[in-house]
Design a protein around this motif. Structure first.
Motif, PDB file in Angstrom:
ATOM      1  N   GLY A  66       0.811  -1.116  -0.046  1.00 12.26           N
ATOM      2  CA  GLY A  66       0.086  -0.010  -0.095  1.00 12.26           C
ATOM      3  C   GLY A  66       0.642   1.209   0.027  1.00 12.26           C
ATOM      4  N   ALA A  67       2.098   1.066  -0.248  1.00 11.59           N
ATOM      5  CA  ALA A  67       2.953   2.200   0.220  1.00 11.59           C
ATOM      6  C   ALA A  67       4.460   1.879  -0.464  1.00 11.59           C
ATOM      7  CB  ALA A  67       3.180   2.991   1.514  1.00 11.59           C
ATOM      8  N   ASP A  68       5.099   2.847  -1.163  1.00  7.07           N
ATOM      9  CA  ASP A  68       6.387   2.547  -1.894  1.00  7.07           C
ATOM     10  C   ASP A  68       7.402   3.154  -0.924  1.00  7.07           C
ATOM     11  OD1 ASP A  68       5.028   1.203  -4.098  1.00  7.07           O
ATOM     12  OD2 ASP A  68       4.383   3.273  -4.562  1.00  7.07           O
ATOM     13  N   ALA A 176      -5.658   7.877   4.487  1.00 10.81           N
ATOM     14  CA  ALA A 176      -5.325   7.158   3.193  1.00 10.81           C
ATOM     15  C   ALA A 176      -5.284   5.694   3.281  1.00 10.81           C
ATOM     16  CB  ALA A 176      -4.157   7.766   2.631  1.00 10.81           C
ATOM     17  N   GLY A 177      -4.905   5.242   4.696  1.00 16.67           N
ATOM     18  CA  GLY A 177      -4.996   3.851   4.724  1.00 16.67           C
ATOM     19  C   GLY A 177      -6.376   2.962   5.019  1.00 16.67           C
ATOM     20  N   GLY A 182      -8.518  -4.352   1.891  1.00 17.06           N
ATOM     21  CA  GLY A 182      -9.670  -5.057   2.623  1.00 17.06           C
ATOM     22  C   GLY A 182      -9.237  -5.663   4.084  1.00 17.06           C
ATOM     23  N   LYS A 183      -7.936  -4.960   4.559  1.00 16.99           N
ATOM     24  CA  LYS A 183      -7.423  -5.529   5.740  1.00 16.99           C
ATOM     25  C   LYS A 183      -7.068  -4.600   6.643  1.00 16.99           C
ATOM     26  CE  LYS A 183      -5.925  -9.707   3.619  1.00 16.99           C
ATOM     27  NZ  LYS A 183      -4.789 -10.684   3.326  1.00 16.99           N
ATOM     28  N   THR A 291      -8.376   2.684  -1.657  1.00 19.62           N
ATOM     29  CA  THR A 291      -7.851   2.765  -0.433  1.00 19.62           C
ATOM     30  C   THR A 291      -8.592   3.569   0.448  1.00 19.62           C
ATOM     31  OG1 THR A 291      -6.571   4.768  -0.715  1.00 19.62           O
ATOM     32  CG2 THR A 291      -5.360   2.704  -1.214  1.00 19.62           C
ATOM     33  N   LYS A 292      -9.742   4.023   0.092  1.00 16.22           N
ATOM     34  CA  LYS A 292     -10.767   4.839   0.742  1.00 16.22           C
ATOM     35  C   LYS A 292     -12.004   4.933   0.204  1.00 16.22           C
ATOM     36  CE  LYS A 292      -9.379   9.554  -0.493  1.00 16.22           C
ATOM     37  NZ  LYS A 292      -8.319   8.940  -1.621  1.00 16.22           N
ATOM     38  N   PRO A 293     -13.090   5.180   0.935  1.00 16.13           N
ATOM     39  CA  PRO A 293     -14.367   5.435   0.547  1.00 16.13           C
ATOM     40  C   PRO A 293     -14.400   6.422  -0.640  1.00 16.13           C
ATOM     41  CG  PRO A 293     -14.535   5.119   2.655  1.00 16.13           C
ATOM     42  CD  PRO A 293     -13.014   5.157   2.579  1.00 16.13           C
TER      43      PRO A 293
END
Length: 320
Positions: A66-68, A176-177, A182-183, A291-293
């Motif tokens: 989810g992040a680089d 942003a997380g 989905g976890k 990553t978010k609604p």
């Protein structure tokens, strides 16, 4: 007479196919056929997706968490005085002394507390140190605890759940997380997930670009795969690594939906045993790249994935 008999036979066959459509959505196993994973071949890793992919674009590669490696505002080591922040989409969210959102990971355990985020995962989701953590207003200090990580450091726990920050949260109040892979979910003050609990299992959101689209209970966009089959029974052609990137929407009761067409609104059991929801008999998915609604990063991916309309149609898909 031969031509007439052939025509009658074709008509009878068509009627038989139409009759079989009533089987759509019944609780039964299905077999996957044809090609799969179009636009969904990159591994998701389960920790987050990939960078945001715009409409019609494939998701870009990342470290799978989810992040680089970006570690901006999330790296403050001490938790400080925890606070409760009101988020417009998620309600009450737990933040650290600098206002950074704290998260929990579904693959961790709370009883007993244990973190399963190590290595690259911990770079994308820095563990919150237990040192100096105190409870601010609205937080039960009895819920604060700690767990010893594999490297010997002490990590803050809330209600038993190990707490993390997210490397892509650049400033106080960022979330942003939320929902990554989905976890990952923002922590509520009681240690539970901060989610849109007021939303039904499936409902409708008006997107400024796409119009009315289906969202799940967390407000995440629901998608349809053009390679799937709806009649005479649902068949998902998204399996294996595809399903990691495009998680199946779990079965919800018709009574737990709002604004969704009731016809063909049923669940079915996939060959892999996963129970999946359908809208108008079409299998429903979310996207690990959202990553978010409100995110619609899966729109148009591979030319086969499109947000789902309340009647099950693929929003914005090319007309045949």
């Amino acid at each position: 007479m031969k031509t007439s008999w052939r025509s009658a036979s074709l008509v009878a066959s068509a009627v038989a196919v139409l009759a079989l459509t009533t089987a759509c959505g019944q609780e039964s196993g299905t077999s996957s056929v044809g090609s799969q994973n179009v636009g969904a071949t990159a591994p998701a890793g389960g920790y987050g997706s990939v960078g945001a992919a715009g409409a019609g674009a494939s998701a870009s590669p990342s470290n799978g968490y989810g992040a680089d490696g970006q570690n901006s505002g999330a790296q403050s080591s001490a938790a400080g005085k925890l606070a409760v922040t009101q988020n417009a989409e998620l309600g009450k969210v737990l933040t650290d002394g600098n206002g950074m959102t704290l998260y929990r990971f579904d693959e961790d355990t709370a009883e007993p507390p244990k973190s399963n985020c190590e290595g690259d995962c911990a770079k994308a989701w820095p563990p919150v140190a237990a040192d100096d953590a105190t409870a601010g207003a609205g937080i039960d200090k009895a819920l604060l605890g700690e767990v010893t990580r594999a490297d010997g450091t002490k990590q803050l726990t809330i209600g038993g759940w190990p707490a993390y920050r997210f490397a892509k949260d650049a400033k106080a109040g960022d979330v942003a997380g939320q929902g990554v892979g989905g976890k990952w979910f923002a922590l509520a003050p009681d240690g539970k997930k901060a989610t849109l609990a007021s939303l039904p299992g499936l409902s409708v959101r008006k997107d400024p670009k796409l119009g009315d689209i289906v969202v799940d209970k967390n407000g995440m966009t629901v998608y349809r795969f053009l390679k799937d089959v709806a009649w005479p029974k649902p068949i998902s052609n998204c399996t294996g690594s595809c399903l990691e990137k495009w998680p199946a929407v779990g079965i919800v009761s018709k009574d737990d939906t709002k604004g969704i067409e009731k016809k063909g609104l049923m669940g079915f059991t996939r060959p892999d045993g996963v129970k999946q929801m359908t809208v108008d008999c079409w299998p429903a998915y979310t996207f690990s790249g959202d990553t978010k609604p409100g995110d619609t990063n899966g729109q148009g991916v591979g030319g086969t994935w499109y947000a789902m309309a309340p009647d099950g149609k693929p929003v914005g898909a090319p007309k045949k």
